[in-house]
Design a protein around this motif. Structure first.
Motif, PDB file in Angstrom:
ATOM      1  N   PRO A   4       7.974  11.840   0.452  1.00  0.00           N
ATOM      2  CA  PRO A   4       6.957  10.815   0.151  1.00  0.00           C
ATOM      3  C   PRO A   4       6.302  10.306   1.431  1.00  0.00           C
ATOM      4  CG  PRO A   4       9.157   9.896  -0.033  1.00  0.00           C
ATOM      5  CD  PRO A   4       9.344  11.370   0.193  1.00  0.00           C
ATOM      6  N   PRO A   5       5.038   9.908   1.370  1.00  0.00           N
ATOM      7  CA  PRO A   5       4.325   9.428   2.557  1.00  0.00           C
ATOM      8  C   PRO A   5       5.014   8.253   3.240  1.00  0.00           C
ATOM      9  CG  PRO A   5       2.787   9.817   0.759  1.00  0.00           C
ATOM     10  CD  PRO A   5       4.161   9.960   0.185  1.00  0.00           C
ATOM     11  N   GLU A   6       5.621   7.368   2.445  1.00  0.00           N
ATOM     12  CA  GLU A   6       6.237   6.176   3.033  1.00  0.00           C
ATOM     13  C   GLU A   6       7.419   6.512   3.941  1.00  0.00           C
ATOM     14  OE1 GLU A   6       7.419   6.508  -1.362  1.00  0.00           O
ATOM     15  OE2 GLU A   6       5.581   6.607  -0.157  1.00  0.00           O
ATOM     16  N   ALA A   7       7.997   7.700   3.778  1.00  0.00           N
ATOM     17  CA  ALA A   7       9.124   8.100   4.631  1.00  0.00           C
ATOM     18  C   ALA A   7       8.679   8.418   6.053  1.00  0.00           C
ATOM     19  CB  ALA A   7       9.824   9.317   4.026  1.00  0.00           C
ATOM     20  N   LEU A   8       7.374   8.505   6.269  1.00  0.00           N
ATOM     21  CA  LEU A   8       6.846   8.863   7.585  1.00  0.00           C
ATOM     22  C   LEU A   8       6.353   7.656   8.359  1.00  0.00           C
ATOM     23  CD1 LEU A   8       4.688  11.971   6.531  1.00  0.00           C
ATOM     24  CD2 LEU A   8       7.111  11.906   7.137  1.00  0.00           C
ATOM     25  N   ARG A   9       6.366   6.492   7.740  1.00  0.00           N
ATOM     26  CA  ARG A   9       5.783   5.324   8.374  1.00  0.00           C
ATOM     27  C   ARG A   9       6.650   4.808   9.514  1.00  0.00           C
ATOM     28  NH1 ARG A   9       4.144   2.623   2.625  1.00  0.00           N
ATOM     29  NH2 ARG A   9       2.330   3.978   2.223  1.00  0.00           N
ATOM     30  N   ALA A  10       5.986   4.218  10.490  1.00  0.00           N
ATOM     31  CA  ALA A  10       6.685   3.733  11.685  1.00  0.00           C
ATOM     32  C   ALA A  10       7.630   2.578  11.363  1.00  0.00           C
ATOM     33  CB  ALA A  10       5.665   3.292  12.736  1.00  0.00           C
ATOM     34  N   ASP A  11       7.332   1.822  10.302  1.00  0.00           N
ATOM     35  CA  ASP A  11       8.169   0.667   9.965  1.00  0.00           C
ATOM     36  C   ASP A  11       9.288   1.016   8.989  1.00  0.00           C
ATOM     37  OD1 ASP A  11       6.591   1.182   7.811  1.00  0.00           O
ATOM     38  OD2 ASP A  11       5.829  -0.869   7.552  1.00  0.00           O
ATOM     39  N   ASP A  12       9.467   2.343   8.739  1.00  0.00           N
ATOM     40  CA  ASP A  12      10.543   2.753   7.840  1.00  0.00           C
ATOM     41  C   ASP A  12      11.877   2.630   8.585  1.00  0.00           C
ATOM     42  OD1 ASP A  12      12.149   3.817   5.911  1.00  0.00           O
ATOM     43  OD2 ASP A  12      11.593   5.904   6.295  1.00  0.00           O
TER      44      ASP A  12
END
Length: 284
Positions: free
Chosen positions: A240-248
Motif C-alpha cells: 500500500p502507498p502508506e507503507a512508503l511514507r516518511a512518517d510511517d
C-alpha cells in the motif's frame, strides 16, 4: 537519416536528443557519461531501434584491447586443425575473427555501434582506436586486406567516469552528460514501464526514492533502473502507498529496500538517520 526524439520505450530529454542528432550531423562518436543506471547503454539500443538500423554492441572489459574490436587471429584453432590435417589451415583467412568494428563497417546499411563502458579498459585503449574511428578503416596484416566502412556507423561510447579519458580521444567526440532525471522526468520514465500504476503509489514511491537519494553519506545512490525494479516489486507484492511514507513508524527502511540499497553500510546509515529524525521529532 531521420532525427531521434526518443521512443515509446525510452524517454529522451530534449538536450539528450539534441546531442544524438548533433553527433550524427558531425559524424563524430557520441561520448555519453552519467551515473550507472541512467540509460547510457539503452540509448544506443533505442536509437538503433528508432532508426531501424543494425546494432553492434562491444561491451568492454578490463582485459579488452582495441585490437579485439577490429579482429582476432585464432592461432589456437589453426594449430589444432593443422594437427588434425584439416585443409582449412592453408588459408589464414579462415582463422580471422571479425570484431564489432569490422562488422559495423561491413554492414550493408548504416549501423549503430556501441562501445560500452570504455573506461573499464586500459588507459591506452581509447587512443588505440583513434585512427580507426577517424578514418573508418583498418588493415588486416595477416591477409593484407584493407577493411573500409561502407557506411559510417553512428558510434556511441559510454563511460562511468572510472578513469579519465585521453584528451586526444575527447577532442574527436561529441560529449553529453546524462543528468539524473528530476521527479517530473522520472514520472514519465516510470509511466513508460508501468503504464497502469496508481497515482498514489507512484507519488509515494517517487518521494521515498528521492528521499533515499538525498541522504548524505550514501555509498551508492539508487538508480533509475533500480527504481523501476522496486516499483515492479511493490506492485507484485501489493504494497500500500502508506507503507512508503516518511512518517510511517512501522519500518526503518522502505519495504523491499533490497532493490534500492545494495550494501549493509547504506542500510545501517538509513536506519540511523530515520532513528535520529524520529528522536528529534519527539523532542521538538
Amino acid at each position: 537519416m531521420t532525427h531521434f526524439h526518443g521512443s515509446d520505450s525510452y524517454v529522451a530529454p530534449p538536450e539528450l536528443a539534441l546531442a544524438v542528432n548533433a553527433a550524427v550531423t558531425l559524424a563524430r562518436p557520441l561520448l555519453v557519461k552519467g551515473e550507472p543506471g541512467t540509460g547510457k547503454t539503452q540509448l544506443a539500443q533505442e536509437v538503433a531501434r528508432a532508426l531501424d538500423a543494425p546494432l553492434f554492441e562491444w561491451h568492454v572489459k578490463s582485459t579488452s584491447k582495441a585490437q579485439h574490436g577490429l579482429y582476432e587471429y585464432d592461432a589456437v584453432s589453426r594449430l589444432r586443425d593443422s594437427q588434425l590435417g584439416d585443409g582449412r589451415v592453408q588459408d589464414i583467412a579462415n582463422y580471422i575473427v571479425p570484431g564489432m568494428l569490422w562488422r559495423a563497417f561491413e554492414s550493408e546499411r548504416r549501423a549503430v555501434l556501441l562501445i560500452d563502458e570504455i573506461d573499464k579498459a586500459d588507459i591506452e585503449f581509447p587512443n588505440d582506436l583513434l585512427r580507426e574511428l577517424d578514418r573508418m578503416e583498418f588493415y588486416v596484416y595477416e591477409t593484407q586486406r584493407l577493411v573500409r566502412a561502407q557506411h559510417r556507423p553512428v558510434v556511441f561510447i559510454t563511460s562511468n567516469n572510472e578513469k579519465e579519458l585521453p584528451d586526444a580521444f575527447l577532442r574527436r567526440c561529441f560529449f553529453h552528460y546524462i543528468r539524473f532525471p528530476d521527479a517530473e522526468t522520472m514520472e514519465r520514465i516510470v509511466a513508460v514501464h508501468h503504464p497502469g500504476l496508481k497515482k498514489t503509489l507512484l507519488a509515494e514511491a517517487l518521494a521515498a526514492f528521492y528521499r533515499i537519494r538525498e541522504m548524505p553519506g550514501l555509498k551508492k545512490k539508487p538508480s533509475t533502473s533500480e527504481l523501476l525494479d522496486w516499483i515492479k516489486l511493490l506492485v507484485a507484492e501489493d504494497v500500500p502507498p502508506e507503507a512508503l511514507r516518511a512518517d510511517d513508524a512501522k519500518a526503518a527502511v522502505p519495504p523491499l529496500y533490497g532493490a534500492l540499497l545494495k550494501n549493509e553500510q547504506d542500510v545501517h546509515l538509513f536506519e540511523q538517520l530515520v532513528f535520529l529524525n524520529r528522536r528529534a521529532g519527539r523532542l521538538s
